[in-house]
Write a protein that holds these residues in place. Structure first.
Motif, PDB file in Angstrom:
ATOM      1  N   GLU A  75     -27.404 -10.888  25.524  1.00  0.00           N
ATOM      2  CA  GLU A  75     -28.731 -11.498  25.585  1.00  0.00           C
ATOM      3  C   GLU A  75     -29.384 -11.238  26.935  1.00  0.00           C
ATOM      4  OE1 GLU A  75     -30.545 -13.062  23.196  1.00  0.00           O
ATOM      5  OE2 GLU A  75     -28.958 -12.252  21.916  1.00  0.00           O
ATOM      6  N   ILE A  76     -28.588 -11.306  28.008  1.00  0.00           N
ATOM      7  CA  ILE A  76     -29.128 -11.027  29.340  1.00  0.00           C
ATOM      8  C   ILE A  76     -29.610  -9.581  29.418  1.00  0.00           C
ATOM      9  CG2 ILE A  76     -28.530 -10.772  31.789  1.00  0.00           C
ATOM     10  CD1 ILE A  76     -26.676 -13.171  31.477  1.00  0.00           C
ATOM     11  N   LEU A  77     -28.791  -8.640  28.909  1.00  0.00           N
ATOM     12  CA  LEU A  77     -29.176  -7.229  28.943  1.00  0.00           C
ATOM     13  C   LEU A  77     -30.446  -6.986  28.137  1.00  0.00           C
ATOM     14  CD1 LEU A  77     -28.684  -4.309  29.710  1.00  0.00           C
ATOM     15  CD2 LEU A  77     -27.095  -4.123  27.785  1.00  0.00           C
ATOM     16  N   LYS A  78     -30.532  -7.574  26.965  1.00  0.00           N
ATOM     17  CA  LYS A  78     -31.730  -7.417  26.135  1.00  0.00           C
ATOM     18  C   LYS A  78     -32.965  -7.910  26.885  1.00  0.00           C
ATOM     19  CE  LYS A  78     -33.750  -9.000  21.748  1.00  0.00           C
ATOM     20  NZ  LYS A  78     -33.530  -9.843  20.542  1.00  0.00           N
ATOM     21  N   HIS A  79     -32.837  -9.047  27.550  1.00  0.00           N
ATOM     22  CA  HIS A  79     -33.954  -9.616  28.313  1.00  0.00           C
ATOM     23  C   HIS A  79     -34.336  -8.704  29.474  1.00  0.00           C
ATOM     24  CE1 HIS A  79     -36.558 -12.617  30.067  1.00  0.00           C
ATOM     25  NE2 HIS A  79     -35.854 -12.614  31.190  1.00  0.00           N
ATOM     26  N   LEU A  80     -33.335  -8.189  30.180  1.00  0.00           N
ATOM     27  CA  LEU A  80     -33.601  -7.316  31.325  1.00  0.00           C
ATOM     28  C   LEU A  80     -34.280  -6.017  30.894  1.00  0.00           C
ATOM     29  CD1 LEU A  80     -30.285  -7.734  33.362  1.00  0.00           C
ATOM     30  CD2 LEU A  80     -32.556  -8.575  33.991  1.00  0.00           C
ATOM     31  N   VAL A  81     -33.838  -5.451  29.777  1.00  0.00           N
ATOM     32  CA  VAL A  81     -34.453  -4.226  29.266  1.00  0.00           C
ATOM     33  C   VAL A  81     -35.920  -4.468  28.922  1.00  0.00           C
ATOM     34  CG1 VAL A  81     -34.483  -2.597  27.326  1.00  0.00           C
ATOM     35  CG2 VAL A  81     -32.318  -3.185  28.433  1.00  0.00           C
ATOM     36  N   GLN A  82     -36.201  -5.593  28.277  1.00  0.00           N
ATOM     37  CA  GLN A  82     -37.580  -5.910  27.922  1.00  0.00           C
ATOM     38  C   GLN A  82     -38.439  -6.098  29.166  1.00  0.00           C
ATOM     39  OE1 GLN A  82     -37.166  -9.328  25.335  1.00  0.00           O
ATOM     40  NE2 GLN A  82     -36.838  -8.069  23.518  1.00  0.00           N
ATOM     41  N   LEU A  83     -37.897  -6.778  30.184  1.00  0.00           N
ATOM     42  CA  LEU A  83     -38.640  -6.974  31.428  1.00  0.00           C
ATOM     43  C   LEU A  83     -38.937  -5.636  32.102  1.00  0.00           C
ATOM     44  CD1 LEU A  83     -36.889 -10.059  33.111  1.00  0.00           C
ATOM     45  CD2 LEU A  83     -39.125  -9.983  31.999  1.00  0.00           C
ATOM     46  N   GLU A  84     -37.943  -4.750  32.119  1.00  0.00           N
ATOM     47  CA  GLU A  84     -38.123  -3.447  32.764  1.00  0.00           C
ATOM     48  C   GLU A  84     -39.150  -2.602  32.019  1.00  0.00           C
ATOM     49  OE1 GLU A  84     -37.516  -0.441  35.612  1.00  0.00           O
ATOM     50  OE2 GLU A  84     -37.084  -2.594  35.591  1.00  0.00           O
ATOM     51  N   ARG A  85     -39.096  -2.631  30.703  1.00  0.00           N
ATOM     52  CA  ARG A  85     -40.065  -1.867  29.914  1.00  0.00           C
ATOM     53  C   ARG A  85     -41.483  -2.395  30.160  1.00  0.00           C
ATOM     54  NH1 ARG A  85     -38.943   1.453  25.843  1.00  0.00           N
ATOM     55  NH2 ARG A  85     -40.827   0.777  24.733  1.00  0.00           N
ATOM     56  N   GLU A  86     -41.644  -3.706  30.143  1.00  0.00           N
ATOM     57  CA  GLU A  86     -42.964  -4.293  30.349  1.00  0.00           C
ATOM     58  C   GLU A  86     -43.482  -4.029  31.756  1.00  0.00           C
ATOM     59  OE1 GLU A  86     -42.135  -8.300  29.275  1.00  0.00           O
ATOM     60  OE2 GLU A  86     -42.623  -8.004  27.141  1.00  0.00           O
ATOM     61  N   SER A  87     -42.572  -4.011  32.739  1.00  0.00           N
ATOM     62  CA  SER A  87     -42.987  -3.747  34.120  1.00  0.00           C
ATOM     63  C   SER A  87     -43.504  -2.318  34.281  1.00  0.00           C
ATOM     64  CB  SER A  87     -41.818  -3.989  35.081  1.00  0.00           C
ATOM     65  OG  SER A  87     -40.825  -2.981  34.956  1.00  0.00           O
ATOM     66  N   GLN A  88     -43.116  -1.415  33.363  1.00  0.00           N
ATOM     67  CA  GLN A  88     -43.581  -0.038  33.393  1.00  0.00           C
ATOM     68  C   GLN A  88     -44.684   0.223  32.372  1.00  0.00           C
ATOM     69  OE1 GLN A  88     -40.794   3.124  33.967  1.00  0.00           O
ATOM     70  NE2 GLN A  88     -39.171   1.774  34.705  1.00  0.00           N
ATOM     71  N   GLY A  89     -45.294  -0.874  31.912  1.00  0.00           N
ATOM     72  CA  GLY A  89     -46.454  -0.766  31.034  1.00  0.00           C
ATOM     73  C   GLY A  89     -46.143  -0.398  29.605  1.00  0.00           C
ATOM     74  N   ARG A  90     -44.923  -0.656  29.160  1.00  0.00           N
ATOM     75  CA  ARG A  90     -44.529  -0.321  27.798  1.00  0.00           C
ATOM     76  C   ARG A  90     -44.331  -1.575  26.956  1.00  0.00           C
ATOM     77  NH1 ARG A  90     -43.062   4.984  27.212  1.00  0.00           N
ATOM     78  NH2 ARG A  90     -42.877   6.188  29.149  1.00  0.00           N
ATOM     79  N   ASN A  91     -44.340  -1.391  25.640  1.00  0.00           N
ATOM     80  CA  ASN A  91     -44.030  -2.491  24.736  1.00  0.00           C
ATOM     81  C   ASN A  91     -42.587  -2.933  24.951  1.00  0.00           C
ATOM     82  OD1 ASN A  91     -43.123  -3.750  22.050  1.00  0.00           O
ATOM     83  ND2 ASN A  91     -45.314  -3.509  21.713  1.00  0.00           N
ATOM     84  N   ALA A  92     -42.307  -4.206  24.766  1.00  0.00           N
ATOM     85  CA  ALA A  92     -40.954  -4.724  24.978  1.00  0.00           C
ATOM     86  C   ALA A  92     -39.939  -4.061  24.061  1.00  0.00           C
ATOM     87  CB  ALA A  92     -40.930  -6.241  24.770  1.00  0.00           C
ATOM     88  N   GLU A  93     -40.367  -3.631  22.875  1.00  0.00           N
ATOM     89  CA  GLU A  93     -39.474  -2.976  21.925  1.00  0.00           C
ATOM     90  C   GLU A  93     -39.823  -1.494  21.821  1.00  0.00           C
ATOM     91  OE1 GLU A  93     -39.693  -5.009  18.204  1.00  0.00           O
ATOM     92  OE2 GLU A  93     -38.622  -6.771  18.935  1.00  0.00           O
ATOM     93  N   PRO A  94     -38.822  -0.615  21.834  1.00  0.00           N
ATOM     94  CA  PRO A  94     -39.086   0.824  21.790  1.00  0.00           C
ATOM     95  C   PRO A  94     -39.443   1.319  20.392  1.00  0.00           C
ATOM     96  CG  PRO A  94     -36.735   0.438  21.779  1.00  0.00           C
ATOM     97  CD  PRO A  94     -37.377  -0.910  21.955  1.00  0.00           C
ATOM     98  N   SER A  95     -40.148   2.441  20.355  1.00  0.00           N
ATOM     99  CA  SER A  95     -40.466   3.076  19.070  1.00  0.00           C
ATOM    100  C   SER A  95     -39.653   4.352  18.876  1.00  0.00           C
ATOM    101  CB  SER A  95     -41.962   3.407  18.993  1.00  0.00           C
ATOM    102  OG  SER A  95     -42.337   4.297  20.040  1.00  0.00           O
ATOM    103  N   ALA A  96     -39.044   4.862  19.947  1.00  0.00           N
ATOM    104  CA  ALA A  96     -38.229   6.082  19.881  1.00  0.00           C
ATOM    105  C   ALA A  96     -36.893   5.836  20.564  1.00  0.00           C
ATOM    106  CB  ALA A  96     -38.955   7.246  20.537  1.00  0.00           C
ATOM    107  N   VAL A  97     -35.827   6.340  19.949  1.00  0.00           N
ATOM    108  CA  VAL A  97     -34.468   6.119  20.452  1.00  0.00           C
ATOM    109  C   VAL A  97     -33.713   7.442  20.469  1.00  0.00           C
ATOM    110  CG1 VAL A  97     -32.246   4.997  19.987  1.00  0.00           C
ATOM    111  CG2 VAL A  97     -34.375   3.732  19.659  1.00  0.00           C
ATOM    112  N   ALA A  98     -32.968   7.681  21.545  1.00  0.00           N
ATOM    113  CA  ALA A  98     -32.103   8.867  21.630  1.00  0.00           C
ATOM    114  C   ALA A  98     -30.649   8.416  21.526  1.00  0.00           C
ATOM    115  CB  ALA A  98     -32.332   9.599  22.947  1.00  0.00           C
ATOM    116  N   ILE A  99     -29.846   9.162  20.776  1.00  0.00           N
ATOM    117  CA  ILE A  99     -28.450   8.810  20.523  1.00  0.00           C
ATOM    118  C   ILE A  99     -27.529   9.935  20.983  1.00  0.00           C
ATOM    119  CG2 ILE A  99     -26.724   8.400  18.715  1.00  0.00           C
ATOM    120  CD1 ILE A  99     -28.818   7.001  17.082  1.00  0.00           C
ATOM    121  N   ASP A 100     -26.420   9.559  21.577  1.00  0.00           N
ATOM    122  CA  ASP A 100     -25.382  10.529  21.911  1.00  0.00           C
ATOM    123  C   ASP A 100     -24.079   9.771  22.148  1.00  0.00           C
ATOM    124  OD1 ASP A 100     -24.186  12.950  22.299  1.00  0.00           O
ATOM    125  OD2 ASP A 100     -25.414  13.553  24.007  1.00  0.00           O
ATOM    126  N   SER A 101     -22.997  10.527  22.342  1.00  0.00           N
ATOM    127  CA  SER A 101     -21.691   9.905  22.548  1.00  0.00           C
ATOM    128  C   SER A 101     -20.988  10.534  23.743  1.00  0.00           C
ATOM    129  CB  SER A 101     -20.811  10.053  21.301  1.00  0.00           C
ATOM    130  OG  SER A 101     -20.469  11.413  21.106  1.00  0.00           O
TER     131      SER A 101
END
Length: 255
Positions: A75-101
């Motif tokens: 929950e803390i990580l989710k909150h921090l990610v949303q704060l960081e995205r919003e601080s950079q002028g982005r929506n709190a939730e992403p529309s594009a995701v990259a996957i790798d292993s």
């Protein structure tokens, strides 16, 4: 990226204390407990070798396990990610995701959910990351190294759907073709972008829409607890990755 471990500042602590019951009196300060857990993550030390300035390792480990079971760090990580995205002028939730292993070696006493990645000659586990355009984690999964990306990657899909209602695009390499791609486009109705560097090129070549996830794996190299998989359970491996990303984002909010 911080070059060495630093304890939580007042401003950093204010961001995460809301997720904890800080009002109840305790023998040990929760902020000190948090610092101890982050110290373990960064330095890679064994629990029993925890620095003496922190509470006894058994007390710190108790909170580590408790917060793992209750999902506090997630929950803390989710909150921090949303704060960081919003601080950079982005929506709190992403529309594009990259996957790798990333396959990582295990230590000798680990036997649960492990295997051998024949292609990379790694005996251990495989970390699967789904990140946004900033390289911040949307979801994390850890499984045996011998399972193919297109199989284990499916575990990320339902988690991504729960994390963001805005997702429309999944970027990945050719390892995710086949059944995985069919699930993405047929069941989730997302667009799938497959990219791979030309065989004629050697070394690291940034891939459009996918280089962010490679950078995210590189960030984790600064955390010695993650240089190998030391955790008995894959769930604990996930937690330490979450802790590393929490540290990365909190470092950007220092002050």
């Amino acid at each position: 990226m911080q070059k060495q471990f630093a304890e939580l500042t007042d401003s950093q602590w204010q961001v995460i204390e809301k997720f904890l019951d800080v009002e109840r009196k305790r023998k040990n300060c929760l902020r000190t407990i948090k610092n101890a857990i982050l110290w373990i993550t960064r330095t890679g030390a064994q629990w029993r070798n925890l620095e003496s300035k922190y509470p006894p390792w058994s007390s710190v480990y108790y909170y580590f396990r408790t917060w793992q079971k209750t999902g506090v760090w997630g929950e803390i990580l989710k909150h921090l990610v949303q704060l960081e995205r919003e601080s950079q002028g982005r929506n709190a939730e992403p529309s594009a995701v990259a996957i790798d292993s990333q396959s990582v070696k295990k230590v000798s006493f680990i036997s649960i959910s492990t295997g051998i990645d024949g292609g990379k000659r790694v005996n251990g586990r495989k970390r699967h990351l789904a990140v946004d355009v900033l390289g911040l984690p949307v979801r994390i999964y850890v499984g045996p190294a011998n399972n193919h990306d297109s199989v284990e990657g499916v575990e990320l899909l339902w988690q991504i759907e729960n994390a963001s209602r805005r997702v429309r695009l999944i970027s990945a390499d050719k390892a995710y073709q086949g059944d995985f791609e069919e699930l993405v486009t047929g069941i989730y109705n997302w667009e799938m972008d497959i990219s791979q560097k030309p065989e004629s090129l050697s070394g690291f070549v940034p891939q459009k829409k996918r280089w962010q996830v490679e950078r995210s794996f590189a960030w984790l190299n600064f955390y010695r607890r993650l240089t190998r998989d030391y955790e008995r359970l894959p769930e604990s491996s996930v937690l330490f990755i979450q802790l590393a990303f929490c540290s990365i984002i909190l470092a950007r909010r220092s002050g």
